[in-house]
Write a protein that holds these residues in place. Structure first.
Motif, PDB file in Angstrom:
ATOM      1  N   GLY A  31      50.775  -9.100 -57.179  1.00 43.69           N
ATOM      2  CA  GLY A  31      49.472  -8.880 -56.556  1.00 43.69           C
ATOM      3  C   GLY A  31      49.418  -9.420 -55.138  1.00 43.69           C
ATOM      4  O   GLY A  31      48.920  -8.763 -54.226  1.00 43.69           O
ATOM      5  N   ARG A  32      49.924 -10.592 -54.961  1.00 47.04           N
ATOM      6  CA  ARG A  32      49.912 -11.197 -53.626  1.00 47.04           C
ATOM      7  C   ARG A  32      50.836 -10.441 -52.677  1.00 47.04           C
ATOM      8  O   ARG A  32      50.501 -10.231 -51.513  1.00 47.04           O
ATOM      9  N   GLU A  33      52.007 -10.014 -53.178  1.00 45.23           N
ATOM     10  CA  GLU A  33      52.934  -9.247 -52.345  1.00 45.23           C
ATOM     11  C   GLU A  33      52.311  -7.916 -51.939  1.00 45.23           C
ATOM     12  O   GLU A  33      52.449  -7.488 -50.795  1.00 45.23           O
ATOM     13  N   TRP A  34      51.617  -7.255 -52.875  1.00 49.01           N
ATOM     14  CA  TRP A  34      50.974  -5.981 -52.574  1.00 49.01           C
ATOM     15  C   TRP A  34      49.903  -6.168 -51.503  1.00 49.01           C
ATOM     16  O   TRP A  34      49.832  -5.392 -50.550  1.00 49.01           O
ATOM     17  N   LEU A  35      49.085  -7.217 -51.655  1.00 52.29           N
ATOM     18  CA  LEU A  35      48.033  -7.481 -50.680  1.00 52.29           C
ATOM     19  C   LEU A  35      48.628  -7.855 -49.322  1.00 52.29           C
ATOM     20  O   LEU A  35      48.113  -7.440 -48.285  1.00 52.29           O
ATOM     21  N   GLU A  36      49.724  -8.568 -49.317  1.00 55.31           N
ATOM     22  CA  GLU A  36      50.397  -8.933 -48.067  1.00 55.31           C
ATOM     23  C   GLU A  36      50.963  -7.691 -47.372  1.00 55.31           C
ATOM     24  O   GLU A  36      50.863  -7.560 -46.154  1.00 55.31           O
ATOM     25  N   ARG A  37      51.532  -6.749 -48.150  1.00 57.56           N
ATOM     26  CA  ARG A  37      52.026  -5.499 -47.558  1.00 57.56           C
ATOM     27  C   ARG A  37      50.876  -4.684 -46.979  1.00 57.56           C
ATOM     28  O   ARG A  37      50.997  -4.082 -45.919  1.00 57.56           O
ATOM     29  N   ARG A  38      49.748  -4.644 -47.694  1.00 57.81           N
ATOM     30  CA  ARG A  38      48.570  -3.914 -47.197  1.00 57.81           C
ATOM     31  C   ARG A  38      48.102  -4.524 -45.883  1.00 57.81           C
ATOM     32  O   ARG A  38      47.771  -3.817 -44.950  1.00 57.81           O
ATOM     33  N   ARG A  39      48.057  -5.839 -45.815  1.00 57.32           N
ATOM     34  CA  ARG A  39      47.605  -6.522 -44.605  1.00 57.32           C
ATOM     35  C   ARG A  39      48.574  -6.279 -43.457  1.00 57.32           C
ATOM     36  O   ARG A  39      48.165  -6.128 -42.308  1.00 57.32           O
ATOM     37  N   ALA A  40      49.859  -6.200 -43.759  1.00 54.79           N
ATOM     38  CA  ALA A  40      50.855  -5.992 -42.708  1.00 54.79           C
ATOM     39  C   ALA A  40      50.817  -4.561 -42.153  1.00 54.79           C
ATOM     40  O   ALA A  40      51.157  -4.347 -40.991  1.00 54.79           O
ATOM     41  N   THR A  41      50.419  -3.597 -42.958  1.00 54.97           N
ATOM     42  CA  THR A  41      50.422  -2.195 -42.515  1.00 54.97           C
ATOM     43  C   THR A  41      49.039  -1.708 -42.090  1.00 54.97           C
ATOM     44  O   THR A  41      48.850  -0.504 -41.938  1.00 54.97           O
ATOM     45  N   ILE A  42      48.123  -2.614 -41.877  1.00 53.10           N
ATOM     46  CA  ILE A  42      46.777  -2.203 -41.470  1.00 53.10           C
ATOM     47  C   ILE A  42      46.816  -1.695 -40.030  1.00 53.10           C
ATOM     48  O   ILE A  42      47.512  -2.230 -39.190  1.00 53.10           O
ATOM     49  N   ARG A  43      46.096  -0.627 -39.793  1.00 54.90           N
ATOM     50  CA  ARG A  43      46.018  -0.030 -38.460  1.00 54.90           C
ATOM     51  C   ARG A  43      44.929  -0.753 -37.669  1.00 54.90           C
ATOM     52  O   ARG A  43      44.015  -1.342 -38.249  1.00 54.90           O
ATOM     53  N   PRO A  44      44.977  -0.696 -36.353  1.00 49.22           N
ATOM     54  CA  PRO A  44      43.967  -1.389 -35.540  1.00 49.22           C
ATOM     55  C   PRO A  44      42.559  -0.879 -35.868  1.00 49.22           C
ATOM     56  O   PRO A  44      42.313   0.324 -35.929  1.00 49.22           O
ATOM     57  N   TRP A  45      41.637  -1.817 -36.067  1.00 50.48           N
ATOM     58  CA  TRP A  45      40.268  -1.450 -36.422  1.00 50.48           C
ATOM     59  C   TRP A  45      39.569  -0.750 -35.263  1.00 50.48           C
ATOM     60  O   TRP A  45      38.667   0.045 -35.482  1.00 50.48           O
ATOM     61  N   GLY A  46      39.995  -1.007 -34.043  1.00 45.04           N
ATOM     62  CA  GLY A  46      39.400  -0.341 -32.884  1.00 45.04           C
ATOM     63  C   GLY A  46      39.604   1.160 -32.929  1.00 45.04           C
ATOM     64  O   GLY A  46      38.685   1.939 -32.680  1.00 45.04           O
ATOM     65  N   SER A  47      40.821   1.590 -33.251  1.00 40.01           N
ATOM     66  CA  SER A  47      41.073   3.032 -33.355  1.00 40.01           C
ATOM     67  C   SER A  47      40.463   3.595 -34.624  1.00 40.01           C
ATOM     68  O   SER A  47      40.118   4.772 -34.686  1.00 40.01           O
ATOM     69  N   PHE A  48      40.316   2.767 -35.640  1.00 37.14           N
ATOM     70  CA  PHE A  48      39.740   3.210 -36.910  1.00 37.14           C
ATOM     71  C   PHE A  48      38.272   3.601 -36.746  1.00 37.14           C
ATOM     72  O   PHE A  48      37.813   4.566 -37.338  1.00 37.14           O
ATOM     73  N   VAL A  49      37.531   2.857 -35.922  1.00 34.62           N
ATOM     74  CA  VAL A  49      36.092   3.116 -35.765  1.00 34.62           C
ATOM     75  C   VAL A  49      35.732   3.691 -34.399  1.00 34.62           C
ATOM     76  O   VAL A  49      34.552   3.767 -34.072  1.00 34.62           O
ATOM     77  N   ASP A  50      36.709   4.119 -33.627  1.00 36.55           N
ATOM     78  CA  ASP A  50      36.447   4.684 -32.304  1.00 36.55           C
ATOM     79  C   ASP A  50      35.637   5.975 -32.434  1.00 36.55           C
ATOM     80  O   ASP A  50      36.118   6.974 -32.970  1.00 36.55           O
ATOM     81  N   GLN A  51      34.414   5.958 -31.941  1.00 38.04           N
ATOM     82  CA  GLN A  51      33.502   7.091 -32.109  1.00 38.04           C
ATOM     83  C   GLN A  51      33.971   8.323 -31.350  1.00 38.04           C
ATOM     84  O   GLN A  51      33.633   9.444 -31.720  1.00 38.04           O
ATOM     85  N   ARG A  52      34.748   8.145 -30.289  1.00 34.97           N
ATOM     86  CA  ARG A  52      35.239   9.295 -29.529  1.00 34.97           C
ATOM     87  C   ARG A  52      36.257  10.107 -30.310  1.00 34.97           C
ATOM     88  O   ARG A  52      36.541  11.245 -29.974  1.00 34.97           O
ATOM     89  N   ARG A  53      36.831   9.517 -31.358  1.00 38.95           N
ATOM     90  CA  ARG A  53      37.858  10.191 -32.160  1.00 38.95           C
ATOM     91  C   ARG A  53      37.271  11.000 -33.315  1.00 38.95           C
ATOM     92  O   ARG A  53      38.011  11.564 -34.103  1.00 38.95           O
ATOM     93  N   PHE A  54      35.948  11.042 -33.421  1.00 37.12           N
ATOM     94  CA  PHE A  54      35.316  11.784 -34.510  1.00 37.12           C
ATOM     95  C   PHE A  54      34.862  13.146 -34.013  1.00 37.12           C
ATOM     96  O   PHE A  54      34.268  13.270 -32.945  1.00 37.12           O
ATOM     97  N   SER A  55      35.143  14.159 -34.791  1.00 33.33           N
ATOM     98  CA  SER A  55      34.675  15.505 -34.489  1.00 33.33           C
ATOM     99  C   SER A  55      34.650  16.314 -35.783  1.00 33.33           C
ATOM    100  O   SER A  55      35.262  15.927 -36.782  1.00 33.33           O
ATOM    101  N   ARG A  56      33.939  17.422 -35.712  1.00 36.42           N
ATOM    102  CA  ARG A  56      33.840  18.294 -36.877  1.00 36.42           C
ATOM    103  C   ARG A  56      35.099  19.154 -36.951  1.00 36.42           C
ATOM    104  O   ARG A  56      35.520  19.728 -35.937  1.00 36.42           O
ATOM    105  N   PRO A  57      35.709  19.263 -38.132  1.00 32.92           N
ATOM    106  CA  PRO A  57      36.888  20.127 -38.251  1.00 32.92           C
ATOM    107  C   PRO A  57      36.501  21.596 -38.044  1.00 32.92           C
ATOM    108  O   PRO A  57      35.414  22.017 -38.424  1.00 32.92           O
ATOM    109  N   ARG A  58      37.413  22.358 -37.430  1.00 35.11           N
ATOM    110  CA  ARG A  58      37.115  23.765 -37.115  1.00 35.11           C
ATOM    111  C   ARG A  58      37.114  24.654 -38.345  1.00 35.11           C
ATOM    112  O   ARG A  58      36.367  25.621 -38.414  1.00 35.11           O
ATOM    113  N   ASN A  59      37.989  24.374 -39.318  1.00 35.16           N
ATOM    114  CA  ASN A  59      38.074  25.227 -40.503  1.00 35.16           C
ATOM    115  C   ASN A  59      38.528  24.395 -41.698  1.00 35.16           C
ATOM    116  O   ASN A  59      38.804  23.199 -41.575  1.00 35.16           O
TER     117      ASN A  59
END
Length: 185
Positions: A31-59
């Motif tokens: 459990g601890r190893e899994w959580l540590e791997r998740r924490r190590a592979t987390i993407r930057p929260w800035g790009s995760f919530v960047d409002q400019r990166r949101f748009s409606r899909p075309r199809n």
């Protein structure tokens, strides 16, 4: 030893140290190893919530592609969003806190009792799995009164809405080694 202290100071200077993120309550193991791997592979929260990166899909094809790619790319972020929703649900429900306290209290009492001697019930030794089942049975009425079933479905529904909408509306991140696709004008 000095290198470890320097690393710890650097981590604390960045904000949170690993000891803060992974409390000692989580035993070392899978459990601890899994959580540590998740924490190590987390993407930057800035790009995760960047409002400019949101748009409606075309199809529908782009929607499906976004869902698959964003779930793969932001998988660790989504795990922490899910854990945050669980924490929010538990903290905002006092009866659920009581039920969890009863359950973990019963588990702790059984743990202390097994340290002293083997747990015997009606002349038979009780295995650890059965002991935890007994703790669950004792705390079940508290979970039922607290509405734990509806809390579980609320967390699952909220998770699907939050993660699904993020994955559907967030533009796909460019992955290293992948060619840029040009659109005809």
């Amino acid at each position: 030893m000095a290198a470890e202290k320097d690393q710890q100071k650097d981590a604390e200077a960045e904000g949170l140290s690993a000891t803060t993120l992974l409390p000692k309550l989580i035993p070392s193991g899978a459990g601890r190893e899994w959580l540590e791997r998740r924490r190590a592979t987390i993407r930057p929260w800035g790009s995760f919530v960047d409002q400019r990166r949101f748009s409606r899909p075309r199809n529908l094809g782009e929607l499906c592609q976004r869902l698959v790619r964003n779930v793969e790319y932001y998988q660790s972020n989504y795990v922490f969003v899910f854990l945050g929703l669980i924490l929010y649900c538990v903290v905002t429900s006092p009866m659920l806190l009581v039920a969890l306290a009863v359950f973990f209290g019963a588990c702790y009492i059984l743990y202390l009792r097994t340290l002293q001697s083997k747990f015997v019930l009606f002349g038979r030794e009780v295995s650890p799995a059965h002991q935890y089942a007994l703790a669950g049975g004792v705390s079940f009425p508290f979970f039922w009164l607290a509405g734990a079933g509806s809390a579980v479905f609320w967390v699952l529904g909220a998770t699907l809405v939050v993660i699904g909408s993020h994955a559907a509306f967030h533009q796909i991140e460019a992955v290293d080694g992948e060619e840029l696709q040009m659109e005809p004008v």
